[in-house]
Design an enzyme around this catalytic site. Structure first.
Site, PDB file in Angstrom:
ATOM      1  N   LEU A 116       0.875  -1.161   0.000  1.00  0.00           N
ATOM      2  CA  LEU A 116       0.000   0.000   0.000  1.00  0.00           C
ATOM      3  C   LEU A 116       0.917   1.215   0.000  1.00  0.00           C
ATOM      4  O   LEU A 116       1.900   1.246   0.748  1.00  0.00           O
ATOM      5  CB  LEU A 116      -0.906   0.029   1.236  1.00  0.00           C
ATOM      6  N   ASP A 117       0.599   2.210  -0.833  1.00  0.00           N
ATOM      7  CA  ASP A 117       1.478   3.374  -0.877  1.00  0.00           C
ATOM      8  C   ASP A 117       1.347   4.199   0.400  1.00  0.00           C
ATOM      9  O   ASP A 117       0.482   3.950   1.248  1.00  0.00           O
ATOM     10  CB  ASP A 117       1.228   4.210  -2.136  1.00  0.00           C
ATOM     11  N   LYS A 118       2.215   5.181   0.517  1.00  0.00           N
ATOM     12  CA  LYS A 118       2.319   5.969   1.747  1.00  0.00           C
ATOM     13  C   LYS A 118       1.015   6.647   2.123  1.00  0.00           C
ATOM     14  O   LYS A 118       0.692   6.814   3.302  1.00  0.00           O
ATOM     15  CB  LYS A 118       3.429   7.005   1.571  1.00  0.00           C
ATOM     16  N   GLU A 119       0.237   7.045   1.113  1.00  0.00           N
ATOM     17  CA  GLU A 119      -1.001   7.782   1.362  1.00  0.00           C
ATOM     18  C   GLU A 119      -2.241   6.887   1.364  1.00  0.00           C
ATOM     19  O   GLU A 119      -3.370   7.380   1.268  1.00  0.00           O
ATOM     20  CB  GLU A 119      -1.153   8.889   0.316  1.00  0.00           C
ATOM     21  N   THR A 120      -2.037   5.575   1.470  1.00  0.00           N
ATOM     22  CA  THR A 120      -3.152   4.631   1.545  1.00  0.00           C
ATOM     23  C   THR A 120      -3.124   3.932   2.900  1.00  0.00           C
ATOM     24  O   THR A 120      -2.070   3.517   3.375  1.00  0.00           O
ATOM     25  CB  THR A 120      -3.063   3.579   0.421  1.00  0.00           C
TER      26      THR A 120
END
Length: 227
Positions: free
Chosen positions: A106-110
């Protein structure tokens, strides 16, 4: 059938110390096997019988946990990229062999559900496209959702720079700015790019389900053992 391994190998693989350091633990009478002081680093042992400073070894089997990933954390072992999901887990796990890894990313903003394991076969099983493992996301966008997007997702979204469109995905409009999306691929930033292809900007992204595993009420930053 339990395979017995050397004492030093057992402790090293579980992340407690290096194989060389086991000799110092023995010398300082900190290791016991079945209640008796350990005397030989090469002795083959059942990890269930080993204790350090009177405490039994923890997580002697495989690891599979569900973590509620907070925003701002990365699914990388590189600390230069920012706070890591592994910093939310027992420190000792980072020294294990095999190493613990996330199943997909999951990316940093998820935020939301991420699985962590030391089983490479399980990583392959749950991330391989041929196994069609569903992931469910709650998505918030910057403008009112048009119902046409449901059919666009069902047909398969064509992404910029991709030679083939995404596989069909299910989209349910929850409220004017929120949708629930179910897909079984794992392309780079796929959900964000799918919405972008339809003219929307994702302002919040949260995964609530991965295959059979549901995040439920697991608090942010906490983890749950699945084995």
């Amino acid at each position: 059938m339990l395979v017995l391994k050397r004492l030093d190998q057992t402790l090293s693989n579980l992340g407690y110390c290096s194989r060389r350091e086991v000799r110092y633990l023995i010398k300082n009478k900190r290791l016991r096997i079945d209640g008796e002081l350990a005397t030989n680093a090469a002795q083959k042992v059942d990890p269930n019988a080993v204790s350090i400073d009177g405490q039994p070894l923890e997580h002697i089997g495989n690891i599979l946990v569900m973590l509620h990933k907070p925003l701002g954390y990365v699914c990388s072992h590189d600390s230069s990229e920012g706070p890591r999901i592994y910093d939310l887990l027992p420190t000792i796990w980072q020294a294990r062999n095999p190493q613990v890894v996330s199943i997909g990313r999951l990316d940093k903003e998820t935020s939301g559900l991420i699985l962590v394991t030391d089983q490479s076969a399980l990583v392959q099983q749950l991330t391989s496209p041929k196994h069609h493992v569903d992931k469910v996301y709650v998505v918030t966008v910057d403008q009112v959702l048009n119902s046409d997007i449901i059919e666009q997702f069902a047909q398969g979204i064509a992404l910029e720079s991709e030679t083939t469109p995404c596989l069909p995905a299910t989209l349910e409009i929850v409220d004017p700015y929120t949708a629930k999306v179910t897909l079984n691929e794992g392309k780079y930033h796929q959900v964000r790019r799918m919405f972008a292809a339809c003219g929307y900007h994702v302002t919040a992204l949260h995964r609530e389900k991965f295959g059979e595993y549901i995040l439920g009420d697991l608090p942010i930053g906490e983890w749950r053992d699945l084995l």
